[in-house]
Structures are given as C-alpha cells and as structure tokens.
Write a protein that holds these residues in place. Structure first.
Motif, PDB file in Angstrom:
ATOM      1  N   ARG A  52      69.710  81.024  14.102  1.00 17.44           N
ATOM      2  CA  ARG A  52      68.340  80.601  14.368  1.00 17.44           C
ATOM      3  C   ARG A  52      67.394  81.787  14.573  1.00 17.44           C
ATOM      4  NH1 ARG A  52      66.691  76.846  19.460  1.00 17.44           N
ATOM      5  NH2 ARG A  52      64.506  77.454  19.619  1.00 17.44           N
ATOM      6  N   ASP A 102      62.519  78.101  12.345  1.00 18.94           N
ATOM      7  CA  ASP A 102      62.006  78.019  10.977  1.00 18.94           C
ATOM      8  C   ASP A 102      61.255  76.704  10.791  1.00 18.94           C
ATOM      9  OD1 ASP A 102      61.496  78.147   8.287  1.00 18.94           O
ATOM     10  OD2 ASP A 102      63.560  77.725   7.676  1.00 18.94           O
ATOM     11  N   ASN A 104      58.667  76.110   8.492  1.00 21.68           N
ATOM     12  CA  ASN A 104      58.220  75.801   7.128  1.00 21.68           C
ATOM     13  C   ASN A 104      59.352  75.808   6.098  1.00 21.68           C
ATOM     14  OD1 ASN A 104      58.643  78.528   7.176  1.00 21.68           O
ATOM     15  ND2 ASN A 104      56.716  79.091   6.177  1.00 21.68           N
ATOM     16  N   ASP A 106      61.498  78.164   5.039  1.00 16.45           N
ATOM     17  CA  ASP A 106      61.767  79.320   4.188  1.00 16.45           C
ATOM     18  C   ASP A 106      62.923  80.173   4.721  1.00 16.45           C
ATOM     19  OD1 ASP A 106      60.659  80.529   6.390  1.00 16.45           O
ATOM     20  OD2 ASP A 106      59.179  81.698   5.271  1.00 16.45           O
ATOM     21  N   ARG A 107      63.625  79.689   5.745  1.00 19.83           N
ATOM     22  CA  ARG A 107      64.785  80.308   6.392  1.00 19.83           C
ATOM     23  C   ARG A 107      64.391  81.378   7.406  1.00 19.83           C
ATOM     24  NH1 ARG A 107      68.803  82.900   2.655  1.00 19.83           N
ATOM     25  NH2 ARG A 107      70.124  82.796   4.516  1.00 19.83           N
ATOM     26  N   HIS A 108      63.169  81.867   7.368  1.00 20.90           N
ATOM     27  CA  HIS A 108      62.738  82.896   8.311  1.00 20.90           C
ATOM     28  C   HIS A 108      62.225  82.249   9.600  1.00 20.90           C
ATOM     29  CE1 HIS A 108      62.963  86.377   5.601  1.00 20.90           C
ATOM     30  NE2 HIS A 108      62.565  85.561   4.645  1.00 20.90           N
ATOM     31  N   PRO A 109      62.669  82.724  10.764  1.00 17.01           N
ATOM     32  CA  PRO A 109      62.135  82.204  12.028  1.00 17.01           C
ATOM     33  C   PRO A 109      60.633  82.466  12.141  1.00 17.01           C
ATOM     34  CG  PRO A 109      64.120  83.516  12.408  1.00 17.01           C
ATOM     35  CD  PRO A 109      63.712  83.747  10.988  1.00 17.01           C
ATOM     36  N   ASP A 110      59.923  81.502  12.704  1.00 17.75           N
ATOM     37  CA  ASP A 110      58.493  81.603  12.940  1.00 17.75           C
ATOM     38  C   ASP A 110      58.225  81.562  14.439  1.00 17.75           C
ATOM     39  OD1 ASP A 110      58.021  81.322  10.057  1.00 17.75           O
ATOM     40  OD2 ASP A 110      58.565  79.217  10.357  1.00 17.75           O
ATOM     41  N   TYR A 125      53.735  81.766  10.925  1.00 16.81           N
ATOM     42  CA  TYR A 125      54.771  81.840   9.909  1.00 16.81           C
ATOM     43  C   TYR A 125      55.032  83.312   9.590  1.00 16.81           C
ATOM     44  CZ  TYR A 125      53.384  76.967   9.535  1.00 16.81           C
ATOM     45  OH  TYR A 125      53.083  75.660   9.834  1.00 16.81           O
ATOM     46  N   ASN A 127      57.601  86.405   7.693  1.00 14.53           N
ATOM     47  CA  ASN A 127      58.621  86.846   6.754  1.00 14.53           C
ATOM     48  C   ASN A 127      59.234  88.087   7.373  1.00 14.53           C
ATOM     49  OD1 ASN A 127      60.184  87.920   4.693  1.00 14.53           O
ATOM     50  ND2 ASN A 127      58.729  87.422   3.081  1.00 14.53           N
ATOM     51  N   LYS A 157      64.387  70.107  10.993  1.00 16.53           N
ATOM     52  CA  LYS A 157      63.082  70.667  11.368  1.00 16.53           C
ATOM     53  C   LYS A 157      63.011  70.796  12.885  1.00 16.53           C
ATOM     54  CE  LYS A 157      61.073  68.189   7.435  1.00 16.53           C
ATOM     55  NZ  LYS A 157      60.920  69.351   6.545  1.00 16.53           N
ATOM     56  N   ASN A 177      57.138  70.396  10.292  1.00 16.15           N
ATOM     57  CA  ASN A 177      56.374  71.640  10.285  1.00 16.15           C
ATOM     58  C   ASN A 177      55.481  71.653  11.525  1.00 16.15           C
ATOM     59  OD1 ASN A 177      54.930  73.995   9.594  1.00 16.15           O
ATOM     60  ND2 ASN A 177      54.993  73.517   7.433  1.00 16.15           N
TER      61      ASN A 177
END
Length: 297
Positions: A52, A102, A104, A106-110, A125, A127, A157, A177
């Motif tokens: 995560r 994540d 959205n 895209d696998r990247h934590p936000d 969000y 990257n 989600k 989201n």
C-alpha cells in the motif's frame, strides 16, 4: 502587485532551506550506513505482494516524513534505507496529511489531506514523489475528522475512516476515487484508545482497525467485515516509552502487516514483524533527522 492564490489542489511552493538541507543530509547519512537485511523468522521464500505505501513500485513499503508543511519519501527495502526524495509541500491554513492510498487506480499511492478548520478533504494524485494533480473529496461534518483510509467493501478502492472525538464513534465513507458513494457508522472506540491506522491483519481482504492506548502502550486489532467489527485481539504491547505506534505495513514481505514504531525523543524507528497479532521478530529502521517526523505509515 498580483496576489498569490493558495489552494489545496496545488502543492505549496514555500520550503525552508534548513529543512531541505536536513533532509538531504539525513539521506546521505542513512545511505552510508551498513546494510543489514531483515530476517525472515519463519523461513521460506517470501512472496511478491502488492504494498500500500510502495511509492516507487519496487514491492516494498516506504516511509513518508514531514517537517512542518514539507513532506519527503524514504524508499526502503524491509528496514533498510535505500534513498530519499522530497515530495509535495502541504498547503497552509489547517491542512494535514492523514494517509496514503491509490485512489485513481494507477498503482501509485496518493495523499489524503484533511483541513481541521473547514472539514474539507482533498486527494493529491502522485506518481512516486511527484505531484500530478489534485481533487477535493467530500467534506466531513462538524465534530468529525478524517483519521485513516482503507478498503472496507472489497471494491479495490480506498474508503475514508472518520472519528468523532466527543462520542468516540467511527464511520466509514465508501468512495469511488474522490466521490462519496455511501456511508455508515462503524464501531465506537473505548476510552483512551486511538485509531492509528488500517491494515488487513487476518488476510481476508478487508481492512481492519489498528488501535493504540497511549497511556498503557497496549495495542489491539479489531477485525472488520465492512463497517462491522467481527472480532478483536490484543497485539504486542509497546509499553509506556517514547515509542509511538504510527501504523502498519508489510515490511517483511510475508504478506502480514507489521507495526511501525517511532521514538519521539531519538527519532529512531522500529519495525515489529507480525503474523496476524503475534510478534515474530523486530528490527530497527532508519532514523529521521531532528526536524523531520515519521508520518506514514
């Protein structure tokens, strides 16, 4: 003279030079230390699991640090520091970093942000450590605060976990989201206990509550099915020390979340490796510099 508009949907650009220097010096110091890999106390080949808090998508969860409004990411392999990067600076006027997940897909934590004054939430969000864009999330009602995120309904989600300090009631807000879909009350916390994070301790795919008693140093795990508590156990105690329980993530790679402790006096980090609620080993992690604090997990 043109006025500057400050919005939580764009990272705040002001950064104190000493904070930046301290962060970079700490990265250099940690990189120069000898590398000792964490021990798998059970044995066997460790599986490749999705993490995560894995900002660089190398399969290992990372640390998120903050110094005032500045944030930074320390990339780890187990308990071993690999490198560091400055991350977006938080906006002023009451905004705090609460958790990361994540949102959205895209696998990247936000980043999940919360404003104590207005009850507004926002999602940044990312990257890796780079800000891509921001969006407002639902506004929390008066008396409630956003305290954690986790996937409680198995839709892949992250959802909001809210807490009311006056009633000790929790609530789950199910999101797609940044959009609120539905909500319901969760279990009420006992007196003197704090909800410090969520993780799937029993490996049923659902997020569970991680509780910490700051007076006794005792920990507890509440097993959840959606927003319903279906069981509870004590975890390993921290004791009445300078160590705080910050959260949980799988630093051993065995699939089970591990405790992350932070010493508020020395800034030393400590990882307690767990199998469900049972401690199976421990290892010191990297030490953030004096002006930086471990925020996540």
């Amino acid at each position: 003279m043109k006025k500057r508009i400050i919005t939580p949907l764009i990272p705040f650009k002001k950064l104190i030079a000493l904070t930046l220097i301290g962060f970079l010096l700490a990265c250099f110091t940690q990189s120069a230390q000898s590398v000792v890999s964490p021990t798998d106390t059970v044995g066997g080949e460790l599986p490749d699991v999705t993490q995560r808090y894995d900002f660089n998508l190398d399969g290992h969860p990372d640390f998120v640090l903050n110094a005032g409004s500045a944030t930074g990411i320390w990339y780890l392999n187990g308990n071993v520091f690999l490198s560091g990067a400055l991350a977006p600076t938080l906006p002023p006027f009451g905004w705090r970093l609460i958790d990361a997940a994540d949102f959205n897909g895209d696998r990247h934590p936000d980043y999940a942000l919360f404003n104590n004054s207005t009850g507004q939430t926002a999602i940044w969000y990312l990257n890796n450590s780079v800000f891509i864009s921001g969006a407002y999330g639902p506004t929390v009602p008066a008396g409630w605060a956003l305290v954690a995120v986790g996937d409680f309904n198995l839709d892949g989600k992250p959802d909001y976990v809210l807490y009311n300090q006056n009633t000790r009631q929790t609530a789950i807000w199910y999101l797609n989201n940044n959009v609120l879909l539905s909500a319901g009350f969760g279990p009420t916390l006992p007196f003197l206990w704090q909800l410090v994070g969520t993780a799937d301790f029993d490996l049923d795919g659902r997020a569970d509550y991680l509780l910490f008693n700051t007076n006794t140093g005792q920990t507890a795990i509440w097993y959840m099915s959606g927003r319903t508590r279906v069981g509870a156990v004590f975890g390993p105690g921290v004791g009445v020390t300078f160590y705080q329980l910050k959260g949980a993530a799988d630093y051993s790679g065995e699939g089970y979340p591990d405790y992350i402790l932070f010493n508020i006096s020395t800034h030393q980090t400590l990882i307690l490796f767990l199998h469900n609620n049972v401690s199976v080993g421990s290892a010191f992690g990297p030490t953030p510099p004096a002006d930086w604090t471990l925020t996540l997990p």
